[in-house]
Design an enzyme around this catalytic site. Structure first.
Site, short mmCIF file in Angstrom:
data_model
loop_
_atom_site.label_atom_id
_atom_site.label_comp_id
_atom_site.label_asym_id
_atom_site.label_seq_id
_atom_site.Cartn_x
_atom_site.Cartn_y
_atom_site.Cartn_z
N ARG A 51 0.76 -0.71 0.22
CA ARG A 51 0.11 0.07 0.07
C ARG A 51 0.91 0.98 0.34
O ARG A 51 0.99 2.17 -0.83
CB ARG A 51 -1.23 0.13 1.36
CG ARG A 51 -1.74 1.74 1.48
CD ARG A 51 -2.96 1.40 1.90
NE ARG A 51 -3.24 0.65 3.10
CZ ARG A 51 -2.19 0.00 4.14
NH1 ARG A 51 -1.57 1.47 4.60
NH2 ARG A 51 -2.14 -0.29 5.68
N TYR A 103 -16.76 16.10 -16.17
CA TYR A 103 -17.07 14.51 -16.44
C TYR A 103 -18.42 14.26 -15.07
O TYR A 103 -18.18 14.04 -13.22
CB TYR A 103 -15.80 13.33 -15.66
CG TYR A 103 -16.07 12.52 -15.65
CD1 TYR A 103 -16.45 11.19 -16.74
CD2 TYR A 103 -15.99 11.87 -13.86
CE1 TYR A 103 -16.78 10.19 -16.11
CE2 TYR A 103 -16.40 10.09 -14.66
CZ TYR A 103 -16.98 9.25 -14.78
OH TYR A 103 -16.68 8.13 -15.47
N ASP A 175 -8.08 18.15 -14.33
CA ASP A 175 -7.86 17.03 -15.39
C ASP A 175 -7.50 16.95 -16.07
O ASP A 175 -7.88 17.51 -17.61
CB ASP A 175 -10.08 16.25 -14.91
CG ASP A 175 -10.09 15.18 -15.43
OD1 ASP A 175 -9.45 14.53 -15.93
OD2 ASP A 175 -11.17 14.42 -14.79
N LYS A 200 -8.47 5.93 -19.65
CA LYS A 200 -8.57 6.59 -20.72
C LYS A 200 -7.35 5.98 -21.95
O LYS A 200 -6.57 5.53 -21.72
CB LYS A 200 -9.80 7.91 -21.18
CG LYS A 200 -10.45 8.02 -19.44
CD LYS A 200 -11.54 7.32 -19.62
CE LYS A 200 -12.15 7.02 -18.60
NZ LYS A 200 -13.11 8.39 -17.81
C1 PLP Z 1 -13.66 8.39 -16.78
C2 PLP Z 1 -13.28 9.81 -15.94
C3 PLP Z 1 -12.64 9.75 -15.27
C4 PLP Z 1 -13.08 8.99 -14.28
O1 PLP Z 1 -11.87 8.00 -13.80
P1 PLP Z 1 -12.24 6.38 -13.51
O2 PLP Z 1 -11.04 6.01 -13.99
O3 PLP Z 1 -13.31 5.76 -14.50
O4 PLP Z 1 -11.95 6.66 -12.13
C5 PLP Z 1 -13.00 11.29 -14.58
N1 PLP Z 1 -11.95 12.31 -15.67
C6 PLP Z 1 -12.74 12.22 -16.60
C7 PLP Z 1 -12.67 13.28 -17.41
C8 PLP Z 1 -12.58 10.89 -17.16
O5 PLP Z 1 -13.23 10.97 -18.20
#
Ligand code: PLP
Length: 384
Positions: A51, A103, A175, A200
């Site tokens: 962890r 998101y 983000d 992604k």
């Molecule tokens: C998918 C996504 C998230 C969340 O991420 P996870 O890996 O699904 O927890 C946050 N911000 C954006 C822009 C996303 O496309």
């Protein structure tokens, strides 16, 4: 190799990486272990419990730091776990100013988890920086930016927002999931924290759920590391390996995502049955200038509204697609289509959602790296 001296296309492969100490393995082994032998209490080879740290995760964290031009990377069990760690820097009474068109899961985390703990969130269109400035008060601690926004593809001027954040001594987090460091590097534009859903584009193969943070400041890195270890939502060794493998082809994949995205955006724009296409590469996109200034290209994410269509018509279109898969998520090698109002953005109230343009008939595409002619033929038959 720290990778600082390398160009981006080399950093994705070598940044922060060195052959494994034991046998010189070029890819880091998947250290599928929870614990590590100690010769005497507290005496170990740098790792004591997975962890707190794991060598495969460390390799990924070093790569993440390198590609975002940061000093410290942290890998989490998901993008939302990474965001969760950032908000845990705050306490009751603190306020956050966030993008309004973000998101859906981020919105849900802010409103349904952290509001309960006394943190207040404001949601605002950030294309005009003066609107952000008007919300700043003595309780404001963090500006949360997502650009391009999801799913409306608005582009926010990161340099302008970071200047505002700095002059008010606020943290700024970005983000960077949609753009990836291939297209934009927020730390270089003055952000304090870059966050990713590595699920992604960074992973890129739709086979893993992982999150990431990258920062420059050591004190901030220590605070986030403390939260990562204390809350425990860490990225596992196998998942670390998969994302690290994905990152090695990020530049090549992104180049094709952008090329295919441009073809498809232009095809949709010229289509008589399409009402609106949202893609920052168009000259008349309201934020085209900012996009050109801060991004290397315009990406493979496109949203569009078919002419005179309803909730049902748009659902019929996405159901007819054959090469595009109807699915949540984005950023993989395969093309995906989504219907934000019923899928990714269903957790945002309809009124709130429509205010930012996420109407019932909006369709979102994550354009993959297939042959673009097959993608266009697929859209053609579905729209007809
Ligand atoms: C998918 C996504 C998230 C969340 O991420 P996870 O890996 O699904 O927890 C946050 N911000 C954006 C822009 C996303 O496309």
């Amino acid at each position: 190799m720290s990778g600082k001296e390398l160009r981006f296309n080399s950093k994705v492969i070598h940044g922060g990486q060195k052959p494994d100490k034991a046998y010189g393995a070029v890819m880091p082994p998947i250290y599928q272990t929870s614990t590590y032998a100690q010769t005497s209490p507290g005496e170990h080879m740098g790792y004591e419990y997975s962890r707190s740290a794991n060598p495969t995760r460390s390799a990924l964290e070093n790569s993440l730091a390198s590609i975002e031009n940061g000093n410290f990377g942290l890998a989490f069990a998901s993008g939302l776990a990474a965001m969760d760690a950032v908000i845990k820097l705050l306490g009751p009474g603190d306020e956050v100013i966030s993008t309004n068109d973000l998101y859906g899961g981020s919105y849900r985390l802010f409103r349904q988890i952290f509001e309960k703990y006394g943190i207040k969130f404001h949601f605002i269109g950030m294309q005009e920086v003066s609107k952000i400035a008007a919300l700043i008060n003595s309780n404001t601690k963090l500006i949360w930016v997502e650009t391009p926004t999801n799913p409306m593809m608005n582009v926010i001027d990161l340099k302008a927002v970071s200047e505002l954040a700095k002059s008010n001594k606020l943290l700024m987090a970005v983000d960077n999931t949609f753009a990836t460091p291939y297209l934009q590097q927020p730390l270089d534009l003055g952000a304090d924290i870059v966050m990713h859903s590595a699920t992604k584009y960074l992973g890129g193969h739709s086979d893993v759920v992982v999150g990431a943070l990258v920062v420059n400041d050591e004190v901030l890195a220590e605070k986030l590391y403390f939260i990562q270890n204390a809350s425990g939502a860490v990225c596992g060794p196998m998942d670390s390996f998969l994302v690290l493998r994905g990152i090695k082809t990020l530049h090549v994949r992104m180049q094709r995502h952008c090329e295919n995205g441009k073809h498809i955006a232009e095809y949709l724009l010229a289509h008589p049955k399409i009402e609106k296409v949202y893609w920052p590469g168009f000259k008349d996109h309201p934020n085209h200038e900012v996009a050109t200034k801060q991004m290397k290209a315009y990406g493979g994410m496109i949203s569009f509204v078919p002419k005179g269509s309803s909730f049902k018509d748009s659902i019929a279109i996405v159901e007819k697609l054959k090469v595009f898969t109807l699915a949540e998520s984005l950023g993989g090698v395969e093309s995906l289509a989504g219907h934000p109002a019923s899928m990714t953005h269903a957790s945002i109230p309809k009124k709130q959602r429509e205010k930012s343009g996420v109407v019932d008939s909006l369709i979102r595409l994550s354009v993959g790296i297939e042959d673009v002619q097959d993608l266009i033929s697929d859209l053609e038959q579905a729209i007809a």
